[in-house]
Design an enzyme around this catalytic site. Sequence first.
Site, mmCIF file in Angstrom:
data_model
loop_
_atom_site.group_PDB
_atom_site.id
_atom_site.type_symbol
_atom_site.label_atom_id
_atom_site.label_comp_id
_atom_site.label_asym_id
_atom_site.label_seq_id
_atom_site.Cartn_x
_atom_site.Cartn_y
_atom_site.Cartn_z
ATOM 1 C CG ASP A 69 5.502 30.677 0.939
ATOM 2 O OD1 ASP A 69 5.172 29.502 1.117
ATOM 3 O OD2 ASP A 69 5.645 31.502 1.868
ATOM 4 N NE ARG A 77 5.663 34.952 -0.247
ATOM 5 C CZ ARG A 77 4.349 34.835 -0.355
ATOM 6 N NH1 ARG A 77 3.698 35.476 -1.309
ATOM 7 N NH2 ARG A 77 3.676 34.067 0.481
ATOM 8 N NE ARG A 136 -1.020 28.286 -2.389
ATOM 9 C CZ ARG A 136 -1.005 28.369 -1.057
ATOM 10 N NH1 ARG A 136 -2.073 28.837 -0.410
ATOM 11 N NH2 ARG A 136 0.053 27.975 -0.383
ATOM 12 C CE LYS A 163 3.214 25.814 0.138
ATOM 13 N NZ LYS A 163 3.742 27.164 0.360
ATOM 14 C CG HIS A 164 -0.486 23.533 3.352
ATOM 15 N ND1 HIS A 164 -0.925 23.705 2.050
ATOM 16 C CD2 HIS A 164 0.148 24.688 3.689
ATOM 17 C CE1 HIS A 164 -0.593 24.916 1.622
ATOM 18 N NE2 HIS A 164 0.056 25.533 2.594
ATOM 19 C CG HIS A 176 -3.986 33.443 5.079
ATOM 20 N ND1 HIS A 176 -4.211 32.501 4.114
ATOM 21 C CD2 HIS A 176 -2.673 33.766 4.992
ATOM 22 C CE1 HIS A 176 -3.096 32.262 3.459
ATOM 23 N NE2 HIS A 176 -2.143 33.010 3.974
ATOM 24 C CG ASP A 245 0.776 27.546 6.808
ATOM 25 O OD1 ASP A 245 1.554 28.446 6.427
ATOM 26 O OD2 ASP A 245 -0.205 27.189 6.151
#
Length: 347
Positions: A69, A77, A136, A163-164, A176, A245
């Site tokens: 990501d 990352r 985002r 996404k998403h 999450h 996801d």
Amino acid sequence: MKPILPAFLSCQGPRLDDKEKRLFERYNPLGICLFTFGCENVKNKEQLRALINDIKEAVGRDDVLIAVDQEGGRVRRLLEPEFTPVTAQQNITTSLLAREHAYLVSYDLKSCGVNVNFAPVLDKLYPQTSCALQGRCFEKYIARLGKSMVREYIKNGVCPCVKHLPGHGRATVDPHLNLPVIDASLRELEKDFAAFKALQNAPMGMLAHIVLTAVDKDNAATVSAKVIKDIIRGDIGFDGLLVSDAIVMKALGGTISEKAQRSIAAGCEVICLGNTDFAANEELCKSGICLTDEASERLKKIQNIIENPMDFSKYEHIKNNYCASLKNIISYDYQYDATEVLKRLRK
């Protein structure tokens, strides 16, 4: 040839250990998703290249998909100063900036052997949008900016993943930790579908862990045959490879194996496990899920994309233009603490 396990597994450190090598060799995963926190897969370019070589040798395929990501902003990352600093999508306002952004991300990914980026985000931003998505999303011109990024990634040999699907922006809770439920009518939801319709030919798309009560009040999109068939494949017309996801998120109930089996049965084609431990990887490998013929055909398009060469010579010029345009807004000061969320998921 061994059948391909339709999954993005994870690994636990900067290099593969013997257990992971044996697992990857035995089950032949489609890909591996890398993380910075928790799994600590990315430290520097030399280490990352060595890890990806470990993965390819263990799996036994040069075309294994290596995903991250790397949206920009707080969701990244590959960290500076080793890698190029890139801003959050909310700060991308022109097609030129979108192309430059995708080029700079591609430069870092391609130079290390990463060939899939779980980006760009095409969710429509609303005042109530969950903190998990803040920063985002493109604030406007979603389809235009998304297309610019997708084309640039493909041009540079990196497979983008929009996404998403079918649109996460109305969610007010963090998937999450909980399952978002969206009560909007189908007519209202068309606004969320619009950008995905415009990019229906993108090679890969990631499903959202959300309930759309207007379509299927009992199941999250990831495990809903009705949402996937009628909305994503039907109304939106999306024809790319469909990836879940991360199924370690708390939005979906059940064991890893149960979640994977339900997702595949509903029409999701590849399971993204997420940032988790070896036991979860092993459970997913033993879940019995299989790559469908339709998914195999879509995968061929992705395999062609990742073979595209990249012109690295433009890096300094594009980086200078990008930074000059953005001035001082390449900032990572966000209230949402992704690191803390990841820690909670791994408990």
